[in-house]
Design a protein around this motif. Structure first.
Motif, PDB file in Angstrom:
ATOM      1  N   LYS A  17      43.950  46.572  -5.654  1.00 58.14           N
ATOM      2  CA  LYS A  17      45.066  46.030  -6.423  1.00 58.14           C
ATOM      3  C   LYS A  17      44.616  45.590  -7.810  1.00 58.14           C
ATOM      4  O   LYS A  17      45.348  45.774  -8.810  1.00 58.14           O
ATOM      5  CB  LYS A  17      45.663  44.849  -5.662  1.00 58.14           C
ATOM      6  N   SER A  18      43.439  45.006  -7.892  1.00 55.80           N
ATOM      7  CA  SER A  18      42.951  44.548  -9.196  1.00 55.80           C
ATOM      8  C   SER A  18      42.607  45.723 -10.101  1.00 55.80           C
ATOM      9  O   SER A  18      42.826  45.673 -11.311  1.00 55.80           O
ATOM     10  CB  SER A  18      41.721  43.646  -9.010  1.00 55.80           C
ATOM     11  N   ARG A  19      42.092  46.789  -9.546  1.00 56.90           N
ATOM     12  CA  ARG A  19      41.709  47.953 -10.328  1.00 56.90           C
ATOM     13  C   ARG A  19      42.842  48.959 -10.479  1.00 56.90           C
ATOM     14  O   ARG A  19      42.695  49.958 -11.191  1.00 56.90           O
ATOM     15  CB  ARG A  19      40.507  48.631  -9.671  1.00 56.90           C
ATOM     16  N   ARG A  20      43.980  48.736  -9.777  1.00 61.08           N
ATOM     17  CA  ARG A  20      45.110  49.657  -9.811  1.00 61.08           C
ATOM     18  C   ARG A  20      44.660  51.071  -9.463  1.00 61.08           C
ATOM     19  O   ARG A  20      45.021  52.055 -10.105  1.00 61.08           O
ATOM     20  CB  ARG A  20      45.792  49.639 -11.173  1.00 61.08           C
ATOM     21  N   LYS A  53      38.496  55.449  -9.869  1.00 66.79           N
ATOM     22  CA  LYS A  53      39.937  55.303  -9.754  1.00 66.79           C
ATOM     23  C   LYS A  53      40.412  55.243  -8.300  1.00 66.79           C
ATOM     24  O   LYS A  53      41.621  55.246  -8.063  1.00 66.79           O
ATOM     25  CB  LYS A  53      40.633  56.455 -10.474  1.00 66.79           C
ATOM     26  N   ASN A  85      49.173  53.259  -2.561  1.00 68.94           N
ATOM     27  CA  ASN A  85      49.156  52.822  -3.956  1.00 68.94           C
ATOM     28  C   ASN A  85      48.574  51.416  -4.017  1.00 68.94           C
ATOM     29  O   ASN A  85      49.094  50.491  -3.408  1.00 68.94           O
ATOM     30  CB  ASN A  85      50.574  52.848  -4.530  1.00 68.94           C
ATOM     31  N   GLY A  86      47.486  51.267  -4.740  1.00 71.21           N
ATOM     32  CA  GLY A  86      46.815  49.977  -4.808  1.00 71.21           C
ATOM     33  C   GLY A  86      47.613  48.915  -5.537  1.00 71.21           C
ATOM     34  O   GLY A  86      47.371  47.712  -5.353  1.00 71.21           O
ATOM     35  N   GLN A  87      48.570  49.282  -6.387  1.00 71.24           N
ATOM     36  CA  GLN A  87      49.330  48.304  -7.146  1.00 71.24           C
ATOM     37  C   GLN A  87      50.373  47.603  -6.287  1.00 71.24           C
ATOM     38  O   GLN A  87      50.518  46.396  -6.338  1.00 71.24           O
ATOM     39  CB  GLN A  87      49.990  48.988  -8.335  1.00 71.24           C
ATOM     40  N   ASN A  88      51.147  48.364  -5.500  1.00 72.85           N
ATOM     41  CA  ASN A  88      52.240  47.783  -4.708  1.00 72.85           C
ATOM     42  C   ASN A  88      52.111  47.996  -3.202  1.00 72.85           C
ATOM     43  O   ASN A  88      52.985  47.579  -2.451  1.00 72.85           O
ATOM     44  CB  ASN A  88      53.580  48.355  -5.179  1.00 72.85           C
ATOM     45  N   ILE A 116      49.319  57.896  -9.715  1.00 71.08           N
ATOM     46  CA  ILE A 116      49.073  56.472  -9.911  1.00 71.08           C
ATOM     47  C   ILE A 116      48.703  56.202 -11.368  1.00 71.08           C
ATOM     48  O   ILE A 116      49.263  55.327 -12.022  1.00 71.08           O
ATOM     49  CB  ILE A 116      47.953  55.976  -8.974  1.00 71.08           C
ATOM     50  N   GLU A 117      47.768  56.949 -11.951  1.00 64.81           N
ATOM     51  CA  GLU A 117      47.305  56.716 -13.328  1.00 64.81           C
ATOM     52  C   GLU A 117      47.075  58.075 -13.977  1.00 64.81           C
ATOM     53  O   GLU A 117      46.109  58.763 -13.635  1.00 64.81           O
ATOM     54  CB  GLU A 117      46.023  55.903 -13.339  1.00 64.81           C
TER      55      GLU A 117
END
Length: 445
Positions: A17-20, A53, A85-88, A116-117
């Motif tokens: 989550k911190s690294r998205r 990533k 997805n690491g963000q959400n 994602i990115e």
């Protein structure tokens, strides 16, 4: 070195989550498919360039970390790969089917990382693009992703259909094998039953034939016996010597003593014992208040022989062997034989007179009947009357003989010959059993 995260599940989620970054969770076991997937991962780590990533976490089936992950995300088969997805924390893709090679897995990872990115060139160009262009690109990527998911779903449905058909064919083959085995077993049972029935029929036929042969042989034997018996009957009879049965030598004499109150007891005596020994035994056995010394006498049951204490003969000479019954009587209750004889003579005289009158009456009746209806053979009543007269005459003769021998009654009991029977008509008529039993009979025991 493979970039698998070595920390806990919570730390891996926090790091993603911190690294998205793209959060990959690979759950495996000890199966052959999991070993194949491990080889695919080894190939992928050598092909991917930007590993920063993504956060890759490998969990074993039986570990506590796997159980924590299963509490949130369902896992039904092994191996299973989750792309999150690491963000959400949204699940982007799940793979629970075996892959053909590592290239397929590499393409999936690259596409998800782009979602994602986007790449750096794309990010730099986005500043110059308008909002409409960005939305169009996002829609295109979304459509591409949906098309890819649709293709994957179709491929999965196709694989499922193939697997279902394969299982159906296998079940059909198993059912056919079972049916064939059942039919074969039933045919074997029918064949066995027929063989057993055939053997049973043959056995029954043999038994029937044997029975017929036995009956025929038995009939022939009986016929021959009948012929031989007929021939023997026609021949003169041959006299044969009689076979004498061996005599039994008894060593003891069993005497049964019957008291006036109906009780009795039994004792064995030697053959050479005298009446003095018997009286001595009774003196010790009988109760002294009822039977005092000299107040009783012994008498046989049927011959009415009085056995005194001073009798010199032994038990064998008195024919009290092998057993006998003796009555223990009080002297006051003994009735003299003379009174009995007088009473018997009186009743016999009355019977004789009555019989004489009946004969006269019957003679008159037969005479009148002959005059009226003619001669006929004497009736049964006449024969019965005559037989009754003959019996009365014989009884009178026996009474006369008894009077002459009543004085020798005690002398006959001590003689070495067979003990004579004192005949008493009244006693014999009262006791039916005394006509068939003798004094030495074992039936009295």
């Amino acid at each position: 070195m493979e970039p698998w995260y070595s920390g806990a599940v919570v730390d891996a989620v926090r790091e993603a989550k911190s690294r998205r970054a793209l959060f990959i969770v690979y759950v495996h076991d000890d199966s052959e498919q999991s070993q194949t997937m491990d080889k695919f991962w080894s190939d992928i780590w050598t092909k991917l360039d930007n590993l920063s990533k993504l956060i890759a976490l490998r969990l074993n089936k039986d570990t506590e970390a796997c159980q924590q992950f299963q509490a949130i995300y369902k896992i039904q088969t092994f191996p299973t790969i989750y792309f999150i997805n690491g963000q959400n924390g949204q699940v982007l893709k799940m793979i629970d089917q075996p892959l053909e090679n590592s290239n397929k897995l590499e393409e999936i990872i690259q596409d998800l990382m782009n979602v994602i990115e986007p790449k750096q060139e794309t990010t730099t160009d986005q500043s110059t693009k308008t909002v409409e262009e960005k939305v169009a690109e996002a829609r295109a990527r979304l459509k591409k992703l949906q098309d890819q998911r649709g293709e994957e779903a179709k491929e999965k449905d196709k694989q499922d259909e193939l697997e279902r058909r394969r299982l159906g064919q296998k079940m059909l083959l198993d059912k056919q094998k079972k049916d064939e085995e059942l039919i074969r077993k039933q045919a074997e049972d029918v064949r066995r039953d027929k063989l057993e029935q055939q053997k049973l029929q043959e056995k029954l036929k043999a038994q029937i034939q044997q029975d017929r042969e036995e009956k025929r042989q038995k009939y022939e034997d009986q016929h021959q016996q009948q012929q031989s018996s007929t021939v023997q009957q026609s021949k003169p009879k041959v006299t044969t010597t009689e076979i004498e049965t061996p005599k039994i030598n008894y060593t003891r004499s069993r005497l049964q003593f019957r008291l006036t109150d109906g009780s009795f007891f039994t004792e064995d005596f030697p053959l050479d014992a005298h009446m003095n020994d018997v009286y001595a035994y009774l003196q010790e056995t009988l109760p002294t208040d009822q039977y005092r010394n000299g107040s009783y006498i012994l008498r046989t049951t049927h011959t009415r022989i009085t056995l005194t204490r001073d009798n010199p003969n032994t038990l064998k000479e008195l024919e009290l062997v092998p057993s006998a019954v003796l009555l223990v009587l009080n002297r006051s209750n003994v009735i003299s034989p003379s009174s009995n004889l007088n009473t018997n003579n009186f009743f016999q005289s009355i019977q004789f007179i009555f019989t004489w009158f009946m004969m006269q009456f019957n003679f008159i009746y037969q005479f009148i009947f002959a005059k009226l209806f003619g001669n006929h053979t004497p009736t049964s009543s006449t024969q019965q009357t005559r037989s009754a007269m003959n019996r009365n005459n014989s009884n009178e003769q026996q009474t006369t003989e008894t009077k002459t021998k009543k004085e020798n009654f005690k002398i006959d009991s001590t003689e070495k010959t067979t003990i004579r029977r004192f005949h008493n008509t009244q006693d014999d008529s009262d006791d039916e059993e005394k006509r068939t039993w003798n004094g030495n009979s074992t039936q009295q025991m």
